[in-house]
Design a protein around this motif. Structure first.
Motif, PDB file in Angstrom:
ATOM      1  N   GLN A 149     -78.974 -26.659  71.926  1.00 16.42           N
ATOM      2  CA  GLN A 149     -77.951 -25.906  71.272  1.00 16.42           C
ATOM      3  C   GLN A 149     -77.058 -25.487  71.718  1.00 16.42           C
ATOM      4  O   GLN A 149     -77.347 -25.182  73.328  1.00 16.42           O
ATOM      5  N   CYS A 166     -77.050 -30.330  68.417  1.00 17.51           N
ATOM      6  CA  CYS A 166     -76.623 -31.925  69.049  1.00 17.51           C
ATOM      7  C   CYS A 166     -77.695 -32.427  69.954  1.00 17.51           C
ATOM      8  O   CYS A 166     -78.964 -31.838  69.725  1.00 17.51           O
ATOM      9  N   GLY A 200     -72.533 -39.681  63.802  1.00 16.04           N
ATOM     10  CA  GLY A 200     -71.685 -38.965  64.572  1.00 16.04           C
ATOM     11  C   GLY A 200     -70.859 -39.984  65.265  1.00 16.04           C
ATOM     12  O   GLY A 200     -70.834 -41.146  65.550  1.00 16.04           O
ATOM     13  N   ARG A 212     -68.272 -39.359  68.599  1.00 17.70           N
ATOM     14  CA  ARG A 212     -67.582 -38.813  70.468  1.00 17.70           C
ATOM     15  C   ARG A 212     -66.467 -39.440  71.078  1.00 17.70           C
ATOM     16  O   ARG A 212     -66.671 -40.158  70.900  1.00 17.70           O
ATOM     17  N   SER A 215     -74.326 -36.390  71.596  1.00 16.92           N
ATOM     18  CA  SER A 215     -73.977 -36.528  70.101  1.00 16.92           C
ATOM     19  C   SER A 215     -74.046 -35.289  68.606  1.00 16.92           C
ATOM     20  O   SER A 215     -75.380 -34.570  68.732  1.00 16.92           O
ATOM     21  N   TYR A 216     -73.359 -34.738  69.158  1.00 15.36           N
ATOM     22  CA  TYR A 216     -73.161 -33.691  67.243  1.00 15.36           C
ATOM     23  C   TYR A 216     -73.093 -34.736  66.299  1.00 15.36           C
ATOM     24  O   TYR A 216     -72.244 -35.054  66.013  1.00 15.36           O
ATOM     25  N   GLU A 251     -73.641 -35.750  61.391  1.00 11.67           N
ATOM     26  CA  GLU A 251     -73.611 -34.968  60.845  1.00 11.67           C
ATOM     27  C   GLU A 251     -74.460 -34.578  59.910  1.00 11.67           C
ATOM     28  O   GLU A 251     -74.884 -35.530  58.924  1.00 11.67           O
TER      29      GLU A 251
END
Length: 167
Positions: free
Chosen positions: A79, A85, A120, A122, A135-136, A138
């Motif tokens: 978090q 992520c 994702g 980056r 990595s965030y 989707e």
């Protein structure tokens, strides 16, 4: 006559033992979840277009994965101030490769794919030297814990497979 029956029993017992050992690892109680990382193609480099599912961003990437499922040791849900992520821990060898790749491709994006689907991207602003990829993705936050759990189970099985091959 008794020798034949003892021999038959031993054969049946041995065959049962061998077959039960072969079947022990054939079933998995989770869906295999394969994470790979692609690099954004530059200039005239050959590439394919991928599209992120939520933002709709289209990125031209080199089709060959730079970091594969065999390079991942574990994944962890983290978090941050920007939201949840996934942090991928790589093997030492893959960490060194990531450092070289990110150093020579500064300004390009590192795309995270899960089971072949781009989820994702980056920006590589500087060399990544800690064998970690953040990595965030989707995806809805509610689905991330199960995804991370399946990535970890897949990584453990693949690392065991690699260890067996090295013996």
């Amino acid at each position: 006559m008794q020798r034949i029956s003892w021999f038959s029993c031993l054969c049946v017992l041995g065959l049962t033992f061998l077959l039960s050992g072969c079947a022990s690892n054939s079933k998995k109680d989770y869906p295999a979840t394969v994470a790979r990382f692609l690099i954004e193609a530059r200039g005239d480099d050959a590439g394919i277009n991928i599209q992120l599912p939520v933002s709709g961003v289209v990125i031209r990437v080199s089709p060959k994965a730079m970091i594969t499922e065999y390079d991942i040791v574990s994944a962890q849900l983290v978090q941050t101030d920007l939201g949840p992520c996934v942090m991928f821990q790589l093997t030492q060898e893959a960490g060194r490769a990531l450092f070289r790749i990110s150093a020579t491709n500064q300004g390009s994006r590192l795309i995270t794919t899960i089971n072949g689907r781009a989820l994702g991207a980056r920006l590589m602003e500087r060399p990544i030297g800690d064998a970690l990829i953040i990595s965030y993705l989707e995806l809805p936050a509610s689905g991330l814990p199960e995804l991370v759990d399946n990535i970890n189970k897949t990584a453990v099985d693949l690392q065991k497979e690699l260890a067996k091959k090295k013996k």
